[in-house]
Scaffold this active site. Sequence first.
Site, mmCIF file in Angstrom:
data_model
loop_
_atom_site.group_PDB
_atom_site.id
_atom_site.type_symbol
_atom_site.label_atom_id
_atom_site.label_comp_id
_atom_site.label_asym_id
_atom_site.label_seq_id
_atom_site.Cartn_x
_atom_site.Cartn_y
_atom_site.Cartn_z
ATOM 1 N N CYS A 69 0.903 31.663 16.391
ATOM 2 C CA CYS A 69 0.567 30.862 15.076
ATOM 3 C C CYS A 69 -0.791 30.313 15.340
ATOM 4 O O CYS A 69 -1.225 29.734 16.553
ATOM 5 C CB CYS A 69 1.529 29.613 14.883
ATOM 6 S SG CYS A 69 3.275 29.948 14.637
ATOM 7 N N GLY A 98 6.200 26.218 23.032
ATOM 8 C CA GLY A 98 6.647 27.724 23.282
ATOM 9 C C GLY A 98 7.840 28.034 22.288
ATOM 10 O O GLY A 98 8.352 27.507 21.429
ATOM 11 N N SER A 154 11.365 26.421 11.964
ATOM 12 C CA SER A 154 10.105 26.325 11.593
ATOM 13 C C SER A 154 9.627 27.064 10.621
ATOM 14 O O SER A 154 9.604 28.441 10.620
ATOM 15 C CB SER A 154 9.177 26.568 12.785
ATOM 16 O OG SER A 154 9.252 25.735 13.766
ATOM 17 N N CYS A 195 8.187 7.668 16.557
ATOM 18 C CA CYS A 195 7.235 7.042 17.116
ATOM 19 C C CYS A 195 5.942 7.007 16.342
ATOM 20 O O CYS A 195 5.064 6.068 16.661
ATOM 21 C CB CYS A 195 6.918 7.869 18.556
ATOM 22 S SG CYS A 195 6.651 9.836 18.457
ATOM 23 N N ASP A 203 4.698 15.101 24.026
ATOM 24 C CA ASP A 203 4.342 16.482 23.917
ATOM 25 C C ASP A 203 2.999 16.733 23.280
ATOM 26 O O ASP A 203 2.288 17.671 23.295
ATOM 27 C CB ASP A 203 5.415 17.018 23.007
ATOM 28 C CG ASP A 203 5.374 16.749 21.623
ATOM 29 O OD1 ASP A 203 5.185 15.548 21.602
ATOM 30 O OD2 ASP A 203 5.758 17.548 20.891
ATOM 31 N N CYS A 221 2.902 2.144 8.461
ATOM 32 C CA CYS A 221 2.200 2.971 9.103
ATOM 33 C C CYS A 221 1.994 2.739 10.419
ATOM 34 O O CYS A 221 2.036 3.584 11.399
ATOM 35 C CB CYS A 221 0.649 3.283 8.290
ATOM 36 S SG CYS A 221 -0.338 4.261 9.168
#
Length: 480
Positions: free
Chosen positions: A44, A91, A147, A302, A324, A374
């Site tokens: 991608c 991955g 996805s 988060c 991540d 927000c």
Amino acid sequence: MQLDPNLFVASQRTAIAGSAWPTDAPHAFHLLAKPSGSTCNIDCSYCFFLSKEALYPDQRQHMSDGTLETYIRQLLESHQAPKVQVAWQGGEPTLMQLAFFQRAVELVERHRRPGQIVEHSIQTNGTLLDDDWCRFFKQHRFLVGLSVDGPRQLHDHYRVDRLGRGTFSRVLQGWRHLRQHGVEFNILCTVHAANQQHGRAVYRFLRDELDARWIQFIPIVERIGTRVMSTDDQDQHLPSTKTRPLYTQSGNLVTRRSVDPAQYGQFLVDVFEEWVRNDVGRVFVQQFDVALEACFGRHLLCVHAPECGYGPALEYNGDLYCCDHYVEPNYLLGNIHRTHMLALVAGERQQAFGQHKRGSLSAKCRQCAVLRWCHGGCPKDRFVPSPDGDADQNYLCPGYARFFSHAQPAMQCMVDLLQRRRAALGVMAWMAQRDSADGPYQVCSCGSGRKFRFCHGERAPTSSFDGVADDQVDGSPAGV
């Protein structure tokens, strides 16, 4: 706070020898494990994970059995909450083969405490799924994140293989296997330059064609500096011919693939207008759930919580990173083979990482009308100079302001309903009454400028994109 003595096993104190056991450890956290590292079978254009192979050059990115058991054991030891999430990401995690995950489930059963509930999940591009995978997922109640960036024409714009070919048909084959075996799934849809103007069409495709009932929209924001703009912002329809440079959270420019900040807000508004009239209580969109929970002072994500730091990422070799989105050298907490996972998660570095989100808000953010929803967004996207010259603003600020301001009246209606112990889906009747009072030829509230009847009303335009029925369903899907 003292840990539950039932949390300990014989090997635990040995595992953290030389380190003080944290007395203020979190009850729970959501760790993302990457058993195949950054390795993926597709390419991608916007994927920042792929560049992380530069962190471990000349290494086979494949989690060993020893690391797997250490991870599972420490994860279960570290949770005082009754539920534990075992979440796999990449991955592409299915490159590890089915036997790896069968072993993972076996280790969970070996190490979990009595009464401890373990929920399994995996995020995948879906191209490698078959009957064996899906039988396993069903048997062990895996939640599968798939996805998909919308209909073929939008999905295939950036989600391509290493030869530059679209992956839509292969993803649909995986989706069909999930459906055939009754596996619970949700859709992760990224929002970027190619699909940002098609919020309603994307949502309707996911809802009507893929029968998705859980959806999350992730904005693509690729930070970049002028020094590497020429290499990272090239035509990504071409096959890959070089190794990507390590992507880090630096630079104050973005690639052409990145979502426009205002358009991201409009994308969410377009989806919200469809959802709030038709799908409340039937389809769950992460951003909308998060906004509603925030009205009650609860923060489930988060990105929009006052502080973060409870979503660390584990690499295949046991290296643990703050997040991540921050898998880069400056955010490496340590390795679980040398320091117990909980000591790293509860350590000063991770606490400082999470608290920095609140502490680094600009004056403009602190005075903003939508701050309660927000909270400045993800720190990775804070790189736009503030008008006050202090802390940087979030790149997506115009979009957040647009969406949260637009959704506020309907959110307040749902809050009122819930406080009266009534179902939030009553907001749909409230919307219908409002639409009826305004009339079908009033300008649509979504901001398109079109009449309501021909925008989000009964004569809303149909999608011009292909549906699932247009894809080949035999053994030779298009694009392979």
